[in-house]
Motif scaffolding. Sequence first.
Motif, PDB file in Angstrom:
ATOM      1  N   TYR A  83       0.521  61.626  57.026  1.00  0.00           N
ATOM      2  CA  TYR A  83      -0.891  61.785  56.654  1.00  0.00           C
ATOM      3  C   TYR A  83      -1.404  63.164  57.029  1.00  0.00           C
ATOM      4  CZ  TYR A  83      -5.943  61.261  56.923  1.00  0.00           C
ATOM      5  OH  TYR A  83      -7.292  61.446  56.774  1.00  0.00           O
ATOM      6  N   PHE A  84      -2.168  63.779  56.136  1.00  0.00           N
ATOM      7  CA  PHE A  84      -2.916  64.975  56.523  1.00  0.00           C
ATOM      8  C   PHE A  84      -4.395  64.754  56.232  1.00  0.00           C
ATOM      9  CE2 PHE A  84      -4.175  66.887  52.561  1.00  0.00           C
ATOM     10  CZ  PHE A  84      -3.253  66.397  51.668  1.00  0.00           C
ATOM     11  N   PRO A  85      -5.252  65.214  57.133  1.00  0.00           N
ATOM     12  CA  PRO A  85      -6.687  64.944  57.011  1.00  0.00           C
ATOM     13  C   PRO A  85      -7.367  65.887  56.031  1.00  0.00           C
ATOM     14  CG  PRO A  85      -6.234  66.158  59.017  1.00  0.00           C
ATOM     15  CD  PRO A  85      -4.903  65.927  58.366  1.00  0.00           C
ATOM     16  N   GLU A  99      -7.714  64.372  51.255  1.00  0.00           N
ATOM     17  CA  GLU A  99      -6.791  63.935  52.310  1.00  0.00           C
ATOM     18  C   GLU A  99      -5.612  63.286  51.608  1.00  0.00           C
ATOM     19  OE1 GLU A  99      -8.445  60.672  54.676  1.00  0.00           O
ATOM     20  OE2 GLU A  99      -9.617  60.027  52.949  1.00  0.00           O
ATOM     21  N   GLY A 100      -4.495  63.140  52.300  1.00  0.00           N
ATOM     22  CA  GLY A 100      -3.349  62.603  51.581  1.00  0.00           C
ATOM     23  C   GLY A 100      -2.268  62.033  52.473  1.00  0.00           C
ATOM     24  N   LEU A 101      -1.415  61.262  51.810  1.00  0.00           N
ATOM     25  CA  LEU A 101      -0.230  60.740  52.485  1.00  0.00           C
ATOM     26  C   LEU A 101       0.979  61.265  51.717  1.00  0.00           C
ATOM     27  CD1 LEU A 101       0.697  58.736  54.751  1.00  0.00           C
ATOM     28  CD2 LEU A 101       0.873  57.014  52.946  1.00  0.00           C
ATOM     29  N   ARG A 178       2.918  61.720  46.450  1.00  0.00           N
ATOM     30  CA  ARG A 178       1.730  61.858  47.282  1.00  0.00           C
ATOM     31  C   ARG A 178       0.643  60.897  46.856  1.00  0.00           C
ATOM     32  NH1 ARG A 178       2.222  68.460  47.076  1.00  0.00           N
ATOM     33  NH2 ARG A 178       4.273  68.385  48.065  1.00  0.00           N
ATOM     34  N   LEU A 179      -0.056  60.378  47.839  1.00  0.00           N
ATOM     35  CA  LEU A 179      -1.277  59.613  47.584  1.00  0.00           C
ATOM     36  C   LEU A 179      -2.416  60.512  48.018  1.00  0.00           C
ATOM     37  CD1 LEU A 179      -0.427  56.233  49.413  1.00  0.00           C
ATOM     38  CD2 LEU A 179       0.419  57.035  47.206  1.00  0.00           C
ATOM     39  N   PHE A 180      -3.315  60.819  47.114  1.00  0.00           N
ATOM     40  CA  PHE A 180      -4.459  61.662  47.466  1.00  0.00           C
ATOM     41  C   PHE A 180      -5.754  60.888  47.366  1.00  0.00           C
ATOM     42  CE2 PHE A 180      -2.033  65.598  45.835  1.00  0.00           C
ATOM     43  CZ  PHE A 180      -1.667  65.965  47.119  1.00  0.00           C
ATOM     44  N   LEU A 272       3.698  62.106  41.314  1.00  0.00           N
ATOM     45  CA  LEU A 272       5.113  61.995  41.686  1.00  0.00           C
ATOM     46  C   LEU A 272       5.820  63.206  41.092  1.00  0.00           C
ATOM     47  CD1 LEU A 272       7.448  59.082  42.064  1.00  0.00           C
ATOM     48  CD2 LEU A 272       8.149  60.829  40.432  1.00  0.00           C
ATOM     49  N   PHE A 273       6.498  63.947  41.958  1.00  0.00           N
ATOM     50  CA  PHE A 273       7.168  65.183  41.550  1.00  0.00           C
ATOM     51  C   PHE A 273       8.647  64.881  41.352  1.00  0.00           C
ATOM     52  CE2 PHE A 273       3.451  66.182  44.090  1.00  0.00           C
ATOM     53  CZ  PHE A 273       2.792  67.087  43.277  1.00  0.00           C
ATOM     54  N   PHE A 274       9.080  64.997  40.093  1.00  0.00           N
ATOM     55  CA  PHE A 274      10.466  64.708  39.706  1.00  0.00           C
ATOM     56  C   PHE A 274      11.171  66.053  39.595  1.00  0.00           C
ATOM     57  CE2 PHE A 274      13.920  63.886  36.831  1.00  0.00           C
ATOM     58  CZ  PHE A 274      14.302  62.580  37.095  1.00  0.00           C
TER      59      PHE A 274
END
Length: 333
Positions: A83-85, A99-101, A178-180, A272-274
Amino acid sequence: MTDAALPLIDVSALVAGTGGRDAVAAQIGAACRAHGFFYVTGHGVDPALVKRLEELSHRFFELPEETKMRWRMALGGRAWRGYFPLGGELTSGRPDWKEGLYLGTELPATHPLVQAKTPVHGPNLFPEVPGFRETILDYMAAVTQLGHRLMEGIALSLGLEAGYFAKRYTADPLILFRLFNYPSQPVPEGLDVQWGVGEHTDYGLLTILHQDHIGGLAVHTPGGWIDAPPVAGSFVCNIGDMLDRMTGGLYKSTPHRVKRNTSGHDRLSFPLFFDPNFEARVQRIEGLAGAEARDDSAERWDRANVHAFSGRYGDYLLAKVSKVFPQLRDEVL
Ligand SMILES: O=C(O)CCC(=O)C(=O)O
Ligand SMILES: [Fe+2]
């Protein structure tokens, strides 16, 4: 901002591998040449899975900051997970209002690449929200499969055999996910924040994005900025720097950004980065008509010439990522 719209492509024939695949590929090729961005429908990813991911993500982001920090990126080490804030990521040198995971392919600590301390490979830091782990893993698996099919379409659209990319780069793709959350909360006075995400291009081959119903994504086409509004049941796809490099600029990695969210409701998005395997050496595709590999660094957000890059995809990625997370670079790389 122009009124032009990005193309919407029904990829069901490509996903099913049936007749009609070439017609889908031709539409993808036209979109890649014109915009580098397109929507896909008929992609076969279960809408219930996408809905579950949205619901659980809301549940996670609604937790108090100190709880979310139990899964902070600093604990993910070289795997670059967690997680980043708010304001914790710098795109184009400025903090983003999101913010994201950070997640990716789940690899156990015993996996040889993790043992060898390969950056961006390792176990995820799954928050303790019931069902979250399984949902994230199922979603990554489903959208990765879609990525393989879309890369077949992209290969066909370039006049290559369908398996061109799988053979050279993506039999074991690098998947980052990533979840943003873009909160609606105002920016405190004195903070230099302009965007949800500043203008940038993506680094790898293909990005497959689900966004919720709020909107805010915009794309910088040669004709001007175009909105990429939410289209229910679709994914937004865009090509990254490595496909630009491989195609000699025939397929552009198009810059995009996200407006600061002022809707009054949180906005969720799920890119999603492919991407090519970390170790893959990225090469120009021979014999593509119209591919000039023109140095466009003067117009690019990062002033870089993608055509001058040679080497492992992993090295390109790390150089980029260390700019957007400067503190983490010092701690883990
Ligand atoms: O949130 C979005 O709509 C786009 C995010 C994005 O461009 C990225 O993560 O690279
Ligand atoms: Fe992006």
